[in-house]
Design a protein around this motif. Structure first.
Motif, mmCIF file in Angstrom:
data_model
loop_
_atom_site.group_PDB
_atom_site.id
_atom_site.type_symbol
_atom_site.label_atom_id
_atom_site.label_comp_id
_atom_site.label_asym_id
_atom_site.label_seq_id
_atom_site.Cartn_x
_atom_site.Cartn_y
_atom_site.Cartn_z
ATOM 1 N N HIS A 24 -0.120 5.124 -10.214
ATOM 2 C CA HIS A 24 0.266 5.517 -9.040
ATOM 3 C C HIS A 24 -0.051 6.731 -8.510
ATOM 4 O O HIS A 24 0.481 8.100 -9.491
ATOM 5 N N VAL A 25 -0.720 7.031 -6.971
ATOM 6 C CA VAL A 25 -0.563 8.239 -6.833
ATOM 7 C C VAL A 25 0.368 8.680 -5.526
ATOM 8 O O VAL A 25 -0.085 7.927 -4.453
ATOM 9 N N MET A 26 0.854 9.533 -5.489
ATOM 10 C CA MET A 26 2.059 9.864 -4.544
ATOM 11 C C MET A 26 2.786 10.845 -3.745
ATOM 12 O O MET A 26 1.827 12.100 -4.713
ATOM 13 N N MET A 27 3.107 10.502 -2.689
ATOM 14 C CA MET A 27 3.504 11.651 -2.151
ATOM 15 C C MET A 27 5.105 12.499 -3.157
ATOM 16 O O MET A 27 4.990 11.050 -3.488
ATOM 17 N N GLN A 28 5.869 13.695 -2.923
ATOM 18 C CA GLN A 28 6.191 14.632 -3.841
ATOM 19 C C GLN A 28 7.391 13.162 -3.145
ATOM 20 O O GLN A 28 8.061 12.682 -4.451
ATOM 21 N N ALA A 29 7.848 13.443 -1.986
ATOM 22 C CA ALA A 29 9.360 12.434 -1.723
ATOM 23 C C ALA A 29 8.860 10.737 -1.937
ATOM 24 O O ALA A 29 10.383 10.638 -2.608
ATOM 25 N N HIS A 39 -8.230 -3.185 -8.620
ATOM 26 C CA HIS A 39 -7.329 -3.206 -7.038
ATOM 27 C C HIS A 39 -7.504 -2.083 -6.191
ATOM 28 O O HIS A 39 -5.701 -1.798 -7.770
ATOM 29 N N VAL A 40 -7.120 -1.563 -5.505
ATOM 30 C CA VAL A 40 -6.306 -0.724 -4.919
ATOM 31 C C VAL A 40 -5.376 -1.263 -3.757
ATOM 32 O O VAL A 40 -5.881 -1.867 -2.645
ATOM 33 N N GLU A 41 -3.597 -1.124 -4.056
ATOM 34 C CA GLU A 41 -2.473 -1.121 -2.810
ATOM 35 C C GLU A 41 -2.440 -0.161 -2.055
ATOM 36 O O GLU A 41 -2.021 0.838 -3.157
ATOM 37 N N GLY A 42 -2.519 0.131 -0.903
ATOM 38 C CA GLY A 42 -2.415 1.052 -0.058
ATOM 39 C C GLY A 42 -3.348 1.570 0.647
ATOM 40 O O GLY A 42 -4.089 1.773 0.574
ATOM 41 N N GLY A 43 -2.764 1.939 1.875
ATOM 42 C CA GLY A 43 -3.696 2.171 3.262
ATOM 43 C C GLY A 43 -3.872 3.924 3.311
ATOM 44 O O GLY A 43 -3.645 4.042 2.014
ATOM 45 N N ALA A 44 -5.077 4.328 3.740
ATOM 46 C CA ALA A 44 -5.928 5.160 3.991
ATOM 47 C C ALA A 44 -5.005 6.241 4.461
ATOM 48 O O ALA A 44 -5.110 7.605 3.383
ATOM 49 N N ALA A 45 -3.790 6.903 5.121
ATOM 50 C CA ALA A 45 -2.291 7.231 5.502
ATOM 51 C C ALA A 45 -1.441 6.570 4.757
ATOM 52 O O ALA A 45 -0.307 7.089 5.409
ATOM 53 N N SER A 46 -1.298 6.379 3.361
ATOM 54 C CA SER A 46 -0.753 6.002 2.786
ATOM 55 C C SER A 46 0.550 6.881 2.306
ATOM 56 O O SER A 46 -0.525 7.924 2.006
ATOM 57 N N ASP A 47 1.284 6.986 1.963
ATOM 58 C CA ASP A 47 2.562 8.236 1.474
ATOM 59 C C ASP A 47 2.281 7.779 -0.599
ATOM 60 O O ASP A 47 3.068 8.389 -1.467
ATOM 61 N N TRP A 48 1.683 6.538 -0.630
ATOM 62 C CA TRP A 48 1.967 5.932 -2.308
ATOM 63 C C TRP A 48 0.053 5.239 -2.161
ATOM 64 O O TRP A 48 0.349 3.859 -1.618
ATOM 65 N N ILE A 49 -0.953 5.193 -2.899
ATOM 66 C CA ILE A 49 -1.055 4.333 -3.361
ATOM 67 C C ILE A 49 -1.566 4.071 -4.875
ATOM 68 O O ILE A 49 -1.407 4.599 -5.612
ATOM 69 N N LEU A 50 -1.753 2.772 -5.142
ATOM 70 C CA LEU A 50 -1.937 2.178 -6.405
ATOM 71 C C LEU A 50 -3.062 1.443 -7.191
ATOM 72 O O LEU A 50 -3.970 0.779 -5.949
ATOM 73 N N VAL A 51 -3.549 1.945 -7.839
ATOM 74 C CA VAL A 51 -4.870 1.238 -8.644
ATOM 75 C C VAL A 51 -5.092 1.090 -9.923
ATOM 76 O O VAL A 51 -4.380 1.497 -10.511
#
Length: 116
Positions: free
Chosen positions: A88-93, A68-80
């Motif tokens: 959790h894949v995130m932008m550093q900030a 299950h994936v949460e977060g959109g294509a232009a998101s700064d945080w996507i949860l898989v």
């Protein structure tokens, strides 16, 4: 598939696309929701999406049927959510702001990878 095997597949998928500061938290004794949380930083929104996509692709290629994936294509945080492993894949900030490692500070850290 064992949770440890899935964790290793996730780490490799992230490393393959140059994720930054990969952190693995063993939360088995802290929650019944998942066994491991993997947190990684990306350099751009596109990189966030590419890393999350690669995790899903590699998991499926290794027999993991549901994710299950949460977060959109232009998101700064996507949860898989892969069940035994939540990524959790995130932008550093964003990572610094939410500071999930501090939230789970009592969970054993299994080391970091991809810190190049």
């Amino acid at each position: 598939m064992q949770a440890d095997q899935l964790k290793d597949i996730v780490i490799k998928a992230l490393e393959d696309l140059k994720a930054k500061d990969i952190s693995v938290l063993d939360v088995r004794d802290r929650t019944s929701v998942t066994d491991f949380m993997v947190i990684a930083s990306a350099t751009s929104s596109r990189h966030v999406r590419s890393l999350a996509d690669n995790v899903v692709i590699e998991a499926k290629a290794n027999g993991v049927r549901s994710s299950h994936v949460e977060g959109g294509a232009a998101s700064d945080w996507i949860l898989v959510d892969l069940g035994d492993v939540v990524v959790h894949v995130m932008m550093q900030a964003t990572r610094e702001f939410y500071d999930l490692e501090r939230f789970w500070r009592d969970a054993p850290h299994l080391g970091a990878a991809g810190s190049d």
